[in-house]
Design an enzyme around this catalytic site. Structure first.
Site, short mmCIF file in Angstrom:
data_model
loop_
_atom_site.label_atom_id
_atom_site.label_comp_id
_atom_site.label_asym_id
_atom_site.label_seq_id
_atom_site.Cartn_x
_atom_site.Cartn_y
_atom_site.Cartn_z
N ASN A 9 0.88 -1.17 0.00
CA ASN A 9 0.00 0.00 0.00
C ASN A 9 0.91 1.22 0.00
OD1 ASN A 9 -1.81 2.04 0.51
ND2 ASN A 9 -2.31 1.38 2.59
N LYS A 11 0.16 4.24 -0.32
CA LYS A 11 -0.52 5.42 0.23
C LYS A 11 -0.29 6.64 -0.68
CE LYS A 11 -0.02 3.38 4.74
NZ LYS A 11 -0.12 3.54 6.17
N HIS A 96 -9.52 0.71 4.77
CA HIS A 96 -8.27 0.97 5.47
C HIS A 96 -8.54 1.91 6.65
CE1 HIS A 96 -4.23 2.36 6.35
NE2 HIS A 96 -3.80 1.28 5.73
N GLU A 98 -7.05 4.39 7.74
CA GLU A 98 -6.89 5.83 7.43
C GLU A 98 -8.14 6.36 6.72
OE1 GLU A 98 -3.09 5.51 5.45
OE2 GLU A 98 -2.19 4.93 7.36
N GLU A 168 -5.28 -5.18 10.45
CA GLU A 168 -4.29 -4.14 10.70
C GLU A 168 -4.61 -3.41 12.00
OE1 GLU A 168 -2.31 -2.89 6.78
OE2 GLU A 168 -4.12 -1.69 6.99
N GLY A 174 2.37 2.25 10.77
CA GLY A 174 3.30 3.37 10.63
C GLY A 174 3.95 3.81 11.94
N SER A 213 3.50 -2.11 10.43
CA SER A 213 4.95 -2.10 10.63
C SER A 213 5.61 -3.45 10.34
CB SER A 213 5.29 -1.62 12.04
OG SER A 213 4.82 -0.29 12.22
N GLY A 234 2.88 -1.11 4.32
CA GLY A 234 2.88 0.31 4.02
C GLY A 234 4.29 0.81 3.75
C1 PEP Z 1 -0.82 0.07 6.13
O1 PEP Z 1 -1.13 1.24 6.30
O2 PEP Z 1 -1.52 -0.67 5.42
C2 PEP Z 1 0.40 -0.40 6.78
C3 PEP Z 1 0.47 -1.65 7.11
O3 PEP Z 1 1.40 0.53 7.04
P1 PEP Z 1 2.82 0.29 7.71
O4 PEP Z 1 3.37 -1.00 7.13
O5 PEP Z 1 3.63 1.48 7.31
O6 PEP Z 1 2.61 0.17 9.17
#
Ligand code: PEP
Length: 252
Positions: A9, A11, A96, A98, A168, A174, A213, A234
């Protein structure tokens, strides 16, 4: 055998030319990773066409990060599922955290987006997950259950057979904080049970990805768990080398 998936992703990152370089890097290194891993990249809408061209001839697949709840018409600024499908997308990330948090996406909106995705031959990657307060209050099981019941339970058996779930935890996205492999397994197994309560044996075939992460150093341990079928990535998806190294987590 469930599909193993590593989906990136991106973003709101990269300019189109940078996205092409990133996609080319994934394609170039893909052969070093087990062909059993399905790689998907989800760039911003603006890059889909160029990234689709960069992926041509490879088995790396394309997804979008969102789609509109309506089919077409006077919805300024929205992008329809039919449009992303026409650009070569096979997948669309929906729900998601966000989008839920910053754009007020509710189960009602997500039901419509899921319908649009299926009507246009896209496989939704439907995201669920609790925030930190909910985890600390021990409500994480109830939160993901509601997110599944309110949306996934409305699917037909045929639609459900073409669904990917991403768990998630919002507190891990993040932040550099990752759920432990045991925490991931515990809730993935629970999600599979909630799915089985509605869809029976078909739940055993639904890929459930972990996101939050995930990086080369922790992917193998998390992916080794029975109910974890890959990752939604991400930050680490923005470097081809790291994204591919996460895919190698399946070989260890
Ligand atoms: C995401 O937003 O889908 C995600 C998993 O982000 P990150 O890997 O940066 O935590």
């Amino acid at each position: 055998m469930r599909k193993k998936i590593v989906a990136g992703n991106w973003k709101m990152n990269t300019l189109p030319a940078e996205g092409v370089v990133l996609a080319e890097g994934v394609v170039a290194g893909r052969g070093e990773v087990c062909s059993c891993v399905n790689f998907i990249v989800c760039p911003p809408f603006t890059h889909l066409s160029e990234v689709a061209a960069a992926l041509k001839g490879s088995d790396v697949e394309l997804g979008a990060q969102n789609c509109a709840a309506e089919a077409k018409g006077a919805y300024t600024g929205e992008v329809a599922a039919s449009m992303i499908a026409a650009l070569g997308c096979k997948y669309v990330i929906l729900g998601h955290s966000e989008r839920r948090q910053y754009y007020g996406e509710t189960s009602e909106t997500l039901n419509k987006k899921m319908e649009q995705a299926y009507a246009n031959g896209l496989t939704p990657i439907y995201c669920v997950g609790e925030n930190l307060d909910e985890r600390e209050a021990g409500k994480h099981f109830d939160v993901v259950k509601a997110q599944i019941e309110e949306v996934v339970y409305n699917l037909t058996a045929e639609q459900f057979a073409d669904l990917v779930i991403a768990y998630e935890p919002v507190w891990a996205i993040g932040t550099g904080k990752t759920a432990t492999a045991e925490q991931a397994q515990e809730i993935h197994a629970y999600i599979r049970k909630v799915l089985a309560d509605k869809f029976g044996a078909a739940a055993a075939e639904c890929p459930i990805l972990y996101g939050g992460s995930c990086k080369p150093s922790n992917a193998a341990e998390i992916f080794a768990k029975e109910d974890v079928d890959g990752g939604l990535i991400g930050g680490a998806a923005l470097k081809a080398e790291d994204f591919l190294a996460i895919g190698k987590g399946f070989e260890k």
